[in-house]
Design an enzyme around this catalytic site. Structure first.
Site, mmCIF file in Angstrom:
data_model
loop_
_atom_site.group_PDB
_atom_site.id
_atom_site.type_symbol
_atom_site.label_atom_id
_atom_site.label_comp_id
_atom_site.label_asym_id
_atom_site.label_seq_id
_atom_site.Cartn_x
_atom_site.Cartn_y
_atom_site.Cartn_z
ATOM 1 N N SER A 1 -1.520 3.854 -8.419
ATOM 2 C CA SER A 1 -0.452 3.594 -7.066
ATOM 3 C C SER A 1 -0.321 2.531 -6.578
ATOM 4 O O SER A 1 -1.892 1.728 -5.984
ATOM 5 C CB SER A 1 -0.942 5.270 -6.384
ATOM 6 O OG SER A 1 -2.536 5.108 -5.758
ATOM 7 N N CYS A 2 0.202 2.993 -5.528
ATOM 8 C CA CYS A 2 0.363 1.503 -4.023
ATOM 9 C C CYS A 2 2.183 1.859 -3.500
ATOM 10 O O CYS A 2 2.859 2.944 -4.059
ATOM 11 C CB CYS A 2 0.898 0.129 -4.972
ATOM 12 S SG CYS A 2 0.531 -0.637 -5.946
#
Length: 425
Positions: free
Chosen positions: A11-12
């Site tokens: 994730s980012c």
């Protein structure tokens, strides 16, 4: 076969504020890079260069044709690869990228990583729109693919990008070689591991709609919603979590609409309750970046980078392109040449220690914060004081209240990295 399961932790979050959402006449960019918790991210300065016509450039896995001139860049990158998770160039272009999975299958072969595309665009563009054209052109020619983790089990995904410059921003979302882009000329926007462009498409791959229609994903009638057409029908748990982070990030931006500053963006990146500051499932926020891109071209762009994990316990340190800029050795990982696990086949069968000096000091500091409350609080106060000093200096610079010699500006990041390292010694 390459793994492409969206259930795997990855994730980012990227954010941008374009006036009038910003509190000052500047575009403000921010990103958290969420990666495997033990992966080291280094901050690398690459000067501008001139290159021999027809020469080749080795990226993470494949070679591409080099261009005659490349711009100076500052990159925050996983230290095992060539590209970058986020970065900026000397012309005030900033880019961050995110993992995404769509109905288009992830290719098994090695090609350009999304992180390679990001660096190539920074080196070859002087505006966000030009960077978009660089990425889509390379995507069409070389495709995207290859493992995105330093692990013997391949793990692959496609990419979305947030691109910004002094005047505007673009969201670029890909599905294989196909893509759609949205122009952001005012307001705030964020992206988080999912397709987010709906019907408001500013520019697109010429075959995007015909391909969707041929696949039976769109009937060719009515509005074309890119996210709806190309997103997986059943969203896995991991992408549902990304949806929650996206909504939380959008709400945080809404709350600060008209008052967004570098400090506000840093606060958003440090938000643990939303999951934006991540520490879960073997992954965590391994590095963070905030950039202030003044609309006045006579003012310098200021890029704040941590080079360490967990922004809630890290220092955002200012970097400014200019005379005297050089690599800060404390944030550069060791190299292993031909013996690097990424260069020996099969890849990633051995482990090497990629920790740089600041990373080691910071890890010791985190352990102290958790084991000795009093000393840990003193250390966190040192971090906050150092960061505030950097913010105060750059505020004075942008307000024309501080005019240091150009050499001092160019060495600003090095000076703050050195002082942070000394604080951990």
């Amino acid at each position: 076969m390459a793994s492409s399961s969206p259930d795997s932790p990855c994730s980012c979050d990227c954010f941008v504020s374009v006036p009038p959402a910003s509190a000052i006449p500047a575009v403000i960019f921010a990103k958290n890079s969420d990666r495997p918790r033990d992966e080291v991210q280094e901050v690398v300065f690459v000067p501008a260069g001139s290159h021999t016509p027809g020469s080749r450039l080795q990226c993470t896995y494949i070679e591409v044709e080099q261009v005659s001139k490349t711009h100076a860049v500052i990159l925050s990158r996983p230290s095992w690869l060539w590209g970058a998770e986020m970065g900026a160039n000397e012309h005030g272009v900033c880019i961050g990228n995110e993992a995404v999975w769509t109905k288009e299958p992830v290719g098994e072969g090695e090609a350009l990583l999304g992180m390679d595309l990001l660096r190539l665009a920074l080196e070859r563009s002087s505006s966000a729109q030009e960077a978009l054209h660089v990425i889509t052109g390379l995507l069409e020619r070389y495709g995207q693919g290859g493992s995105c983790l330093e692990d013997p089990v391949p793990f692959s995904y496609h990419s979305t990008f947030l691109l910004a410059d002094r005047t505007e921003a673009w969201v670029l979302e890909t599905a294989g070689r196909l893509w759609a882009a949205q122009r952001i000329q005012e307001g705030a926007r964020n992206i988080s591991n999912q397709l987010s462009i709906g019907t408001d498409i500013s520019v697109q791959h010429p075959e995007l709609r015909t391909h969707a229609q041929a696949k039976g994903w769109w009937d060719g009638q009515g509005a074309f919603d890119f996210a709806q057409v190309f997103s997986l029908t059943q969203q896995p748990v991991r992408m549902e979590a990304a949806k929650a982070r996206f909504q939380a990030g959008r709400e945080l931006l809404r709350q600060w609409q008209g008052g967004i500053t570098a400090e506000v963006m840093m606060g958003i990146l440090r938000d643990k309750e939303s999951g934006i500051c991540m520490d879960s499932g073997g992954f965590r926020t391994t590095a963070s970046m905030v950039s202030v891109l003044p609309q006045d071209p006579t003012q310098p762009c200021v890029h704040f980078l941590t080079a360490t994990p967990d922004p809630s316990r890290s220092v955002f340190k200012p970097f400014i392109f200019g005379v005297g800029v050089a690599q800060a050795p404390q944030v550069l990982s060791p190299t292993f040449g031909a013996q690097d696990p990424i260069r020996t086949l099969p890849r990633f069968q051995t482990w090497v220690d990629r920790r740089h000096t600041l990373y080691c000091g910071h890890q010791a500091a985190l352990e102290l914060m958790e084991s000795d409350q009093d000393r840990g609080q003193q250390l966190q106060q040192k971090q906050r004081d150092l960061e505030q000093e950097g913010l105060k200096a750059t505020h004075g610079l942008l307000a024309s209240e501080w005019a240091p010699p150009l050499q001092e500006l160019g060495s600003l990041f090095q000076a703050f990295v050195k002082r942070e390292s000394q604080a951990y010694a």
